[in-house]
Design a protein around this motif. Structure first.
Motif, PDB file in Angstrom:
ATOM      1  N   LEU A   2     -10.788  15.071 -10.415  1.00 37.88           N
ATOM      2  CA  LEU A   2     -11.374  14.101 -11.346  1.00 37.88           C
ATOM      3  C   LEU A   2     -10.612  14.023 -12.665  1.00 37.88           C
ATOM      4  O   LEU A   2     -10.414  12.938 -13.214  1.00 37.88           O
ATOM      5  CB  LEU A   2     -12.844  14.452 -11.597  1.00 37.88           C
ATOM      6  N   ASP A   3     -10.157  15.156 -13.182  1.00 37.11           N
ATOM      7  CA  ASP A   3      -9.418  15.136 -14.448  1.00 37.11           C
ATOM      8  C   ASP A   3      -8.114  14.355 -14.313  1.00 37.11           C
ATOM      9  O   ASP A   3      -7.754  13.558 -15.188  1.00 37.11           O
ATOM     10  CB  ASP A   3      -9.119  16.566 -14.919  1.00 37.11           C
ATOM     11  N   ALA A   4      -7.399  14.578 -13.202  1.00 43.11           N
ATOM     12  CA  ALA A   4      -6.153  13.843 -12.972  1.00 43.11           C
ATOM     13  C   ALA A   4      -6.440  12.356 -12.788  1.00 43.11           C
ATOM     14  O   ALA A   4      -5.703  11.497 -13.302  1.00 43.11           O
ATOM     15  CB  ALA A   4      -5.427  14.404 -11.758  1.00 43.11           C
ATOM     16  N   ASP A   5      -7.519  12.028 -12.078  1.00 40.32           N
ATOM     17  CA  ASP A   5      -7.889  10.626 -11.885  1.00 40.32           C
ATOM     18  C   ASP A   5      -8.212   9.959 -13.218  1.00 40.32           C
ATOM     19  O   ASP A   5      -7.822   8.811 -13.463  1.00 40.32           O
ATOM     20  CB  ASP A   5      -9.095  10.516 -10.947  1.00 40.32           C
ATOM     21  N   ARG A   6      -8.930  10.665 -14.075  1.00 47.02           N
ATOM     22  CA  ARG A   6      -9.281  10.103 -15.386  1.00 47.02           C
ATOM     23  C   ARG A   6      -8.023   9.777 -16.198  1.00 47.02           C
ATOM     24  O   ARG A   6      -7.942   8.731 -16.851  1.00 47.02           O
ATOM     25  CB  ARG A   6     -10.153  11.092 -16.165  1.00 47.02           C
ATOM     26  N   PHE A  18     -17.114   5.837 -13.242  1.00 44.13           N
ATOM     27  CA  PHE A  18     -18.442   6.105 -12.684  1.00 44.13           C
ATOM     28  C   PHE A  18     -18.329   7.340 -11.811  1.00 44.13           C
ATOM     29  O   PHE A  18     -17.724   7.297 -10.737  1.00 44.13           O
ATOM     30  CB  PHE A  18     -18.897   4.890 -11.865  1.00 44.13           C
ATOM     31  N   ALA A  19     -18.878   8.456 -12.273  1.00 50.16           N
ATOM     32  CA  ALA A  19     -18.741   9.722 -11.545  1.00 50.16           C
ATOM     33  C   ALA A  19     -20.054  10.501 -11.596  1.00 50.16           C
ATOM     34  O   ALA A  19     -20.172  11.531 -12.252  1.00 50.16           O
ATOM     35  CB  ALA A  19     -17.605  10.550 -12.149  1.00 50.16           C
ATOM     36  N   PRO A  20     -21.062  10.008 -10.876  1.00 48.38           N
ATOM     37  CA  PRO A  20     -22.361  10.695 -10.868  1.00 48.38           C
ATOM     38  C   PRO A  20     -22.291  12.018 -10.117  1.00 48.38           C
ATOM     39  O   PRO A  20     -21.409  12.223  -9.290  1.00 48.38           O
ATOM     40  CB  PRO A  20     -23.272   9.711 -10.130  1.00 48.38           C
ATOM     41  N   GLU A  24     -27.532  13.382  -8.433  1.00 52.08           N
ATOM     42  CA  GLU A  24     -27.932  12.022  -8.809  1.00 52.08           C
ATOM     43  C   GLU A  24     -27.831  11.055  -7.624  1.00 52.08           C
ATOM     44  O   GLU A  24     -28.691  10.183  -7.447  1.00 52.08           O
ATOM     45  CB  GLU A  24     -27.037  11.504  -9.941  1.00 52.08           C
ATOM     46  N   MET A  25     -26.784  11.203  -6.833  1.00 51.71           N
ATOM     47  CA  MET A  25     -26.533  10.253  -5.752  1.00 51.71           C
ATOM     48  C   MET A  25     -27.338  10.556  -4.490  1.00 51.71           C
ATOM     49  O   MET A  25     -27.668   9.658  -3.726  1.00 51.71           O
ATOM     50  CB  MET A  25     -25.040  10.233  -5.398  1.00 51.71           C
ATOM     51  N   LEU A  62     -23.284   2.663  -3.732  1.00 47.99           N
ATOM     52  CA  LEU A  62     -22.389   2.331  -4.855  1.00 47.99           C
ATOM     53  C   LEU A  62     -22.502   0.852  -5.225  1.00 47.99           C
ATOM     54  O   LEU A  62     -22.646   0.498  -6.400  1.00 47.99           O
ATOM     55  CB  LEU A  62     -20.945   2.669  -4.483  1.00 47.99           C
ATOM     56  N   PHE A  63     -22.447  -0.030  -4.207  1.00 42.71           N
ATOM     57  CA  PHE A  63     -22.547  -1.466  -4.468  1.00 42.71           C
ATOM     58  C   PHE A  63     -23.877  -1.816  -5.116  1.00 42.71           C
ATOM     59  O   PHE A  63     -23.956  -2.649  -6.019  1.00 42.71           O
ATOM     60  CB  PHE A  63     -22.387  -2.246  -3.161  1.00 42.71           C
TER      61      PHE A  63
END
Length: 207
Positions: A2-6, A18-20, A24-25, A62-63
């Motif tokens: 996630l850090d690299a993606d950000r 958007f990273a719940p 949450e999901m 997600l949609f």
């Protein structure tokens, strides 16, 4: 990661990620699922039972949460693209699904996070996938219409590589994923091949 993606997203001008959390999901117990019948039972679905039910469910969630105008899916996961398109059509999601072309390395290997698992010899051997697909495309361009003949030629090319083990090579209608006997469009030629212990997928689509 996630850090690299950000960091990548920020470098490309994204405003929101958007990273719940899992909690949450996925409220427990989960008793509601989306299943796209027939399209989910071939090829990848046959080898990974329940996989596309999970895909359709989480993408549907997600949609519903994000309410996007468009959603982009890579054509390397062509069966997933078919499943999502069918789900969106059948459930009347007001979303345009956009298929994005396969991105390849300079030598033709389809880009994938799994490529990092390949050692130098395996990386070279993996080129048999794209090479065999090019043979199939050329046969169709030259007028060959018998699907079995084309698939045999594709498998023969892969078979020349000692490190390769074929999981499947199939040629199907790109809308319904039904097996073809004769070439007709839209067409999907998809394969999964083990290079050593790493399972790679690749395909070509003719619309």
């Amino acid at each position: 990661d996630l850090d690299a993606d950000r960091k990548l997203l920020a470098a490309h001008g994204a405003d929101i990620v958007f990273a719940p959390s899992v909690e949450e999901m996925y409220a427990r117990p989960i008793v509601t699922h989306i299943e796209v019948e027939s399209l989910s039972t071939r090829m990848e679905g046959e080898r990974r039972p329940g996989h596309f039910r999970g895909v359709a469910t989480v993408v549907g969630k997600l949609f519903n949460i994000v309410q996007p105008d468009r959603a982009y899916f890579g054509q390397k996961d062509a069966q997933q693209l078919c499943v999502i398109k069918k789900m969106v059509k059948d459930l009347n999601f007001d979303i345009e699904i956009v298929g994005c072309p396969i991105i390849r390395e300079n030598d033709g290997l389809a880009k994938s996070s799994r490529n990092t698992y390949l050692n130098a010899d395996e990386r070279k051997a993996a080129l048999c996938l794209s090479r065999s697909l090019e043979i199939g495309k050329k046969m169709i361009a030259d007028g060959e219409t018998d699907v079995k003949t084309i698939i045999l030629a594709i498998k023969a090319e892969i078979g020349k590589e000692p490190l390769a083990k074929i999981d499947y090579v199939e040629m199907v209608d790109f809308n319904q994923l039904e097996t073809l006997e004769k070439v007709q469009k839209p067409l999907l030629c998809a394969m999964a091949v083990y290079i050593g212990k790493t399972r790679l997928i690749d395909n070509f689509i003719m619309e």
